[in-house]
Design an enzyme around this catalytic site. Structure first.
Site, PDB file in Angstrom:
ATOM      1  N   TRP A 267       0.945  -1.125  -0.100  1.00  0.00           N
ATOM      2  CA  TRP A 267       0.240   0.077  -0.155  1.00  0.00           C
ATOM      3  C   TRP A 267       0.907   1.413   0.103  1.00  0.00           C
ATOM      4  CZ3 TRP A 267      -2.057   2.603   5.085  1.00  0.00           C
ATOM      5  CH2 TRP A 267      -3.082   3.750   4.244  1.00  0.00           C
TER       6      TRP A 267
ATOM      7  N   LYS B 181     -13.742  -1.078   6.325  1.00  0.00           N
ATOM      8  CA  LYS B 181     -14.687  -1.813   5.210  1.00  0.00           C
ATOM      9  C   LYS B 181     -15.560  -2.675   5.766  1.00  0.00           C
ATOM     10  CE  LYS B 181     -10.764   0.000   3.070  1.00  0.00           C
ATOM     11  NZ  LYS B 181      -9.906   0.859   3.499  1.00  0.00           N
TER      12      LYS B 181
ATOM     13  N   ASP C 120      -1.036  -6.033   9.194  1.00  0.00           N
ATOM     14  CA  ASP C 120      -1.824  -4.963   8.901  1.00  0.00           C
ATOM     15  C   ASP C 120      -3.120  -5.643   8.369  1.00  0.00           C
ATOM     16  OD1 ASP C 120      -3.486  -2.885   7.663  1.00  0.00           O
ATOM     17  OD2 ASP C 120      -1.887  -2.033   6.666  1.00  0.00           O
TER      18      ASP C 120
END
Length: 397
Positions: free
Chosen positions: A130, A246, A211
């Site tokens: 990311w 999310k 993560d």
């Protein structure tokens, strides 16, 4: 006074999202930003979260500052979600869990803590990772390096090369690992590969930093916690940042956590204290409302199964979009293998498109992808998936 301050070039993903907003074309398609959209192209308000909010607001009282580490009910609920309430590390008090301003806040607080207590350690991130990972940890003063990960030839994982790189890493290096639904590639380690990774982490005294932003979007809420629970069971000390943006569609509430698994309860007490000091130096304490929504959903016996079913529905819809994209592309370009769209998991896929092809998609077809070729599969729906596939086939031909 500020003539020496250079212009900010902009975040590559957020800037692309801003450009999409200014595009006047009515049939434009946004597959850039990592947000889950429903089949109508809207960010959903989950019924479980709406019901939790009604209960939280009905019971609301005064709004004092939360403790630096966050609300106790949120921290307990998150720890049980990640590790399981009966995990030996939980029962022995070896895990510190703190409420964060999103999982990005967890990365930043973890980075500041690492820089203070492991000042010579480098951070190893997957190639690619990311975009903001490097920025966050370099912002904490940590040297960031990469290890091999994505195989462009197969759309899969370079696991042997990854292991070789970690075997050669300096001891006490921090290794950033995506617990599931790798961003940006969608390529994950299998359970067998996670098991093979553990001895390397132990032998080289490496410190994992997991993560976990997409729990439930891979194989399921419990299954996607496999790596977290495996490392804890194997006695490793590590960090894990997680998010509910999310999985509960709570993007703007910035609901996240940072957990640190320690060798024993005494060290956990000290880590908690210094984490609180790190938070105090950053933003003092987290906000209240979003965290209480998460805590209520996770602990309410009626809302928890409702939420779990909603996550299943979101995951199934993403997988359906993967299949439809694969089928149209395979029909349009029968000589090419698009099976990687089916094996990659979660919200994202690496399409294999070049930056120039992504530019063509945007300019000629109004289809917005990050120039790395990363696509947010959750931006596809029954009304745009065929148009997207046709546009991709055109630039790939």
């Amino acid at each position: 006074m500020f003539q020496h301050v250079e212009a900010y070039p902009g975040d590559p993903i957020l800037s692309l999202n801003e450009a999409f907003g200014k595009d006047p074309r009515p049939n434009k398609i946004n597959l850039s930003i990592g947000i889950y959209f429903d089949d109508a192209g809207k960010i959903p308000m989950l019924p479980s979260v709406r019901a939790a909010e009604l209960k939280v607001v009905a019971e609301a009282g005064a709004r004092p500052y939360l403790p630096m580490e966050g609300a106790a009910n949120f921290r307990t609920a998150v720890q049980h979600l990640l590790f399981g309430a009966d995990h030996v590390a939980v029962k022995k008090g070896r895990i510190v869990t703190l409420q964060m301003v999103g999982s990005s806040g967890g990365l930043k607080i973890g980075g500041d803590f690492i820089k203070r207590y492991f000042p010579t350690s480098s951070m190893l991130v997957s190639d690619p990772t990311w975009d903001n990972h490097r920025a966050v940890f370099e912002g904490s003063g940590i040297t960031v390096k990469t290890y091999p990960y994505y195989d462009a030839a197969t759309g899969g994982l370079r696991f042997d090369a990854m292991l070789d790189a970690l075997k050669a890493a300096d001891k006490k290096s921090i290794v950033l690992l995506h617990a599931c639904c790798h961003n940006p590639t969608g390529v994950d380690l299998t359970q067998a590969q996670w098991q093979a990774l553990v001895p390397v982490l132990k032998e080289r005294e490496l410190i994992p930093f997991l993560d976990l932003a997409y729990q439930g979007y891979g194989d399921g809420i419990e299954q996607d916690a496999y790596a977290v629970r495996l490392l804890a069971t194997e006695g490793l000390s590590f960090f894990v940042a997680n998010s509910f943006s999310k999985s509960m569609s709570l993007y703007g509430e910035r609901c996240g956590a940072l957990s640190v698994v320690c060798p024993d309860a005494a060290q956990a007490v000290n880590v908690l204290g210094q984490m609180k000091a790190t938070i105090r130096r950053n933003y003092s304490n987290p906000p209240m409302h979003g965290g209480q929504l998460v805590a209520r959903v996770l602990s309410d016996p009626e809302l928890r199964p409702m939420w779990e079913a909603e996550v299943v529905a979101m995951r199934d819809r993403i997988q359906s979009m993967r299949r439809q994209l694969h089928d149209v592309l395979s029909a349009k370009l029968p000589g090419r293998d698009f099976s990687y769209f089916l094996t990659q998991r979660g919200m994202f896929s690496y399409t294999g498109l070049s930056p120039e092809q992504c530019d063509r998609l945007k300019e000629e077809f109004g289809v917005y992808l990050v120039r790395s070729g990363r696509m947010c599969v959750a931006g596809l729906n029954s009304g745009n998936v065929e148009a997207t596939a046709n546009a991709m086939a055109a630039v790939l031909a």
